[in-house]
Write an enzyme that holds these catalytic residues in place. Structure first.
Site, PDB file in Angstrom:
ATOM      1  N   TRP A   1       0.839  -1.213   0.000  1.00  0.00           N
ATOM      2  CA  TRP A   1       0.000   0.000   0.000  1.00  0.00           C
ATOM      3  C   TRP A   1       0.860   1.244   0.000  1.00  0.00           C
ATOM      4  CZ3 TRP A   1      -4.251  -1.287  -1.928  1.00  0.00           C
ATOM      5  CH2 TRP A   1      -4.890  -2.480  -1.574  1.00  0.00           C
TER       6      TRP A   1
ATOM      7  N   ASP B   1      -1.822   6.641   6.396  1.00  0.00           N
ATOM      8  CA  ASP B   1      -2.867   5.712   5.972  1.00  0.00           C
ATOM      9  C   ASP B   1      -3.125   4.769   7.148  1.00  0.00           C
ATOM     10  OD1 ASP B   1      -4.380   3.660   4.910  1.00  0.00           O
ATOM     11  OD2 ASP B   1      -3.050   3.266   3.203  1.00  0.00           O
TER      12      ASP B   1
ATOM     13  N   LYS C   1     -12.374  -2.021   6.730  1.00  0.00           N
ATOM     14  CA  LYS C   1     -11.608  -2.905   7.604  1.00  0.00           C
ATOM     15  C   LYS C   1     -12.068  -2.797   9.050  1.00  0.00           C
ATOM     16  CE  LYS C   1      -8.400  -3.240   4.102  1.00  0.00           C
ATOM     17  NZ  LYS C   1      -7.551  -2.471   3.219  1.00  0.00           N
TER      18      LYS C   1
HETATM   19  C1  LIG Z   1      -7.040  -2.029   2.172  1.00  0.00           C
HETATM   20  C2  LIG Z   1      -6.020  -0.977   2.233  1.00  0.00           C
HETATM   21  C3  LIG Z   1      -5.934   0.026   1.245  1.00  0.00           C
HETATM   22  C4  LIG Z   1      -6.834   0.047   0.024  1.00  0.00           C
HETATM   23  O1  LIG Z   1      -8.064   0.496   0.378  1.00  0.00           O
HETATM   24  P1  LIG Z   1      -9.229   0.796  -0.682  1.00  0.00           P
HETATM   25  O2  LIG Z   1     -10.251   1.410   0.214  1.00  0.00           O
HETATM   26  O3  LIG Z   1      -9.631  -0.505  -1.266  1.00  0.00           O
HETATM   27  O4  LIG Z   1      -8.695   1.747  -1.695  1.00  0.00           O
HETATM   28  C5  LIG Z   1      -4.994   1.018   1.399  1.00  0.00           C
HETATM   29  N1  LIG Z   1      -4.165   1.028   2.460  1.00  0.00           N
HETATM   30  C6  LIG Z   1      -4.206   0.082   3.419  1.00  0.00           C
HETATM   31  C7  LIG Z   1      -3.270   0.160   4.570  1.00  0.00           C
HETATM   32  C8  LIG Z   1      -5.131  -0.941   3.328  1.00  0.00           C
HETATM   33  O5  LIG Z   1      -5.181  -1.876   4.288  1.00  0.00           O
END
Ligand SMILES: *Cc1c(COP(=O)(O)O)cnc(C)c1O
Length: 359
Positions: free
Chosen positions: A102, A172, A196
Site C-alpha cells: 500500500w 494511511d 476494515k
Molecule cells: C485495504 C487498504 C488500502 C486500500 O483500500 P481501498 O479502500 O480498497 O482503496 C490502502 N491502504 C491500506 C493500509 C489498506 O489496508
C-alpha cells in the site's frame, strides 16, 4: 442461521449488535417509514445521522477542534492521489516511508504530482519489519511525510509516531483506525477506507488539520479537500448507508468504553494468537516481533501443500478467509475490533488440533 468466524482483511466482519440494529431499523428508521438507504441526504433524519456519526467519531478519537472530519468515497486508494494533489503546495516534494504494497501504491501515485523521496524502506526483507526512522531523514524541503501506520498484508505496525521536524505527517490508517488510542494532534492527515475497522466498503474517512486545506488551486472540484470541508461532506450525495452503519459502529465502541477499552481487548486477542504461534513449534509468524500488528497476523507452516490443506480444513470448520495475501502466501488472520476474543480462542484450538493431526 449460522455465522462463521470471518478473518477477512477487508471487507471484514462487523459487530453482530450493529448488524442487528441495522436489521431492526431496515424497513422503518425511527418512524420515518423508510430505510436509511431510501432517505434524502438533505432530510432532517439524515442530517441527524451524519451529525451524530461525526460527533461520536470526534469523541472516540478525541479529535481537536482545528481538524475537519470528511466522509468521502474512492477508498484509501483515491487518497493516494488526493494527498499529493492537495498538499504539494510549496516545495512540491514529499517524504514517504515504504513499508509495503500500500505504501508503494501511495508512492507511485504521488510521483505523478511532485518529487518523492523514499526516506526509508523495508522492502529488502519482504516488508517484515518497520525501518528505524530519525528526524534528520526528513529534510525541511518537503510539504509532508507519509507513512502507512499498519501494514495489512505483512502484519507490521509503527509503534511510535515518527518525529518529522514540524513537517505535516500524513498516515494511511485503513487497517488500524479505531483499534487503539491515538493522538490525532500529531498528524496533519489521517485517512482510512472504512471496510476494515469502521463499516461497509464505499466510505473513506479523512481527518485533516484546517491549515492543510485549500492551499493548491486548480484541483478538480471533487478531489479538493476544501470542497468537502466547506460542504460538510455534502457537496454531492455522500455514501449515506455506509455512513449510517459507521455511525452504529461508533456508538458500539462508545458503549464498550471507547478506544482505551477496545485496545485492551485487541491486545488480549493478539497476545493469545502470537503466544500460540511462538510456542506451537509448527506455525511461524512472519513479522518481526517488535513490529507486530495488533490487527493482521500473517503466519506460515512452511509447506505450501500443508498450508492449502490448513486453509481448506479451517474453512470447513467455520474459520474463513485465512488464506494469506497472494503476494506473500501462507496464512493471515485479520482480527479487527469486531472479532471477539472467543473467535481467537477457538481458532487456536483448531490450529492445535490441526497440528496434532499433521505434524
Ligand atoms: C485495504 C487498504 C488500502 C486500500 O483500500 P481501498 O479502500 O480498497 O482503496 C490502502 N491502504 C491500506 C493500509 C489498506 O489496508
Amino acid at each position: 442461521m449460522s455465522r462463521v468466524y470471518n478473518f477477512s482483511a477487508g471487507p471484514a466482519c462487523l459487530p453482530v449488535e450493529v448488524l442487528q440494529k441495522a436489521q431492526e431499523q431496515m424497513l422503518d428508521y425511527q418512524g420515518t417509514g423508510m430505510s436509511v438507504m431510501e432517505m434524502s441526504h438533505r432530510s432532517k433524519a439524515y442530517e441527524e445521522i451524519i451529525g451524530a456519526a461525526e460527533s461520536n467519531l470526534r469523541k472516540l478519537m478525541n479529535i481537536p477542534e482545528n481538524y475537519k472530519v470528511l466522509f468521502l468515497q474512492g477508498g484509501a486508494s483515491l487518497q493516494f492521489a488526493m494527498v499529493p494533489m492537495n498538499l504539494l503546495s510549496k516545495h512540491k516534494k514529499a517524504h514517504y516511508v515504504n513499508t509495503g504494497l500500500w505504501s508503494k501504491k501511495a508512492i507511485k501515485e504521488a510521483k505523478r504530482f511532485g518529487e518523492v523521496n523514499v526516506a526509508a524502506s523495508s522492502e529488502d526483507q519482504t516488508f517484515s519489519y518497520i525501518p528505524k526512522l530519525s528526524a534528520d531523514m526528513f529534510t525541511p524541503d518537503a510539504d509532508y511525510v507519509h507513512i502507512t501506520t499498519n501494514n495489512t498484508i505483512y502484519g507490521t505496525k509503527f509503534k511510535e509516531i515518527p518525529e518529522t521536524n514540524g513537517i505535516p505527517l500524513v498516515t494511511d490508517m485503513s487497517s488500524c483506525i479505531l483499534s487503539e488510542e491515538v493522538d490525532v494532534s500529531k498528524y496533519g492527515i489521517i485517512y482510512a477506507g472504512a471496510q476494515k475497522n469502521i463499516g461497509p466498503a464505499g466510505l473513506t474517512i479523512v481527518i485533516i488539520r484546517d491549515d492543510l486545506i485549500g492551499n493548491v488551486a486548480e484541483i478538480p472540484t471533487m478531489l479538493d479537500y476544501k470542497t468537502h470541508a466547506d460542504a460538510g461532506s455534502m457537496f454531492n450525495t455522500p455514501p449515506t448507508y455506509a455512513i449510517y452503519i459507521a455511525g452504529l459502529v461508533f456508538e458500539w465502541l462508545l458503549d464498550l468504553g471507547g478506544l482505551g477499552e477496545i485496545q485492551k481487548v485487541n491486545e488480549r486477542k493478539a497476545a493469545i494468537l502470537y503466544d500460540y504461534l511462538d510456542n506451537s513449534g509448527f506455525y511461524k509468524g512472519t513479522a518481526r516481533r517488535e513490529d507486530r500488528s495488533l490487527m493482521n497476523v500473517p503466519f506460515v507452516i512452511g509447506d505450501p501443500e500443508m498450508e492449502k490443506k490448513f486453509v481448506a480444513e479451517a474453512a470447513a470448520a467455520g474459520f474463513v478467509n485465512l488464506k494469506g495475501h497472494r503476494t506473500v502466501g501462507g496464512m493471515r488472520a485479520s482480527i479487527y475490533n469486531a472479532m471477539p476474543v472467543e473467535g481467537i480462542e477457538k481458532l487456536t484450538a483448531f490450529m492445535e488440533a490441526f497440528k496434532k493431526n499433521n505434524a
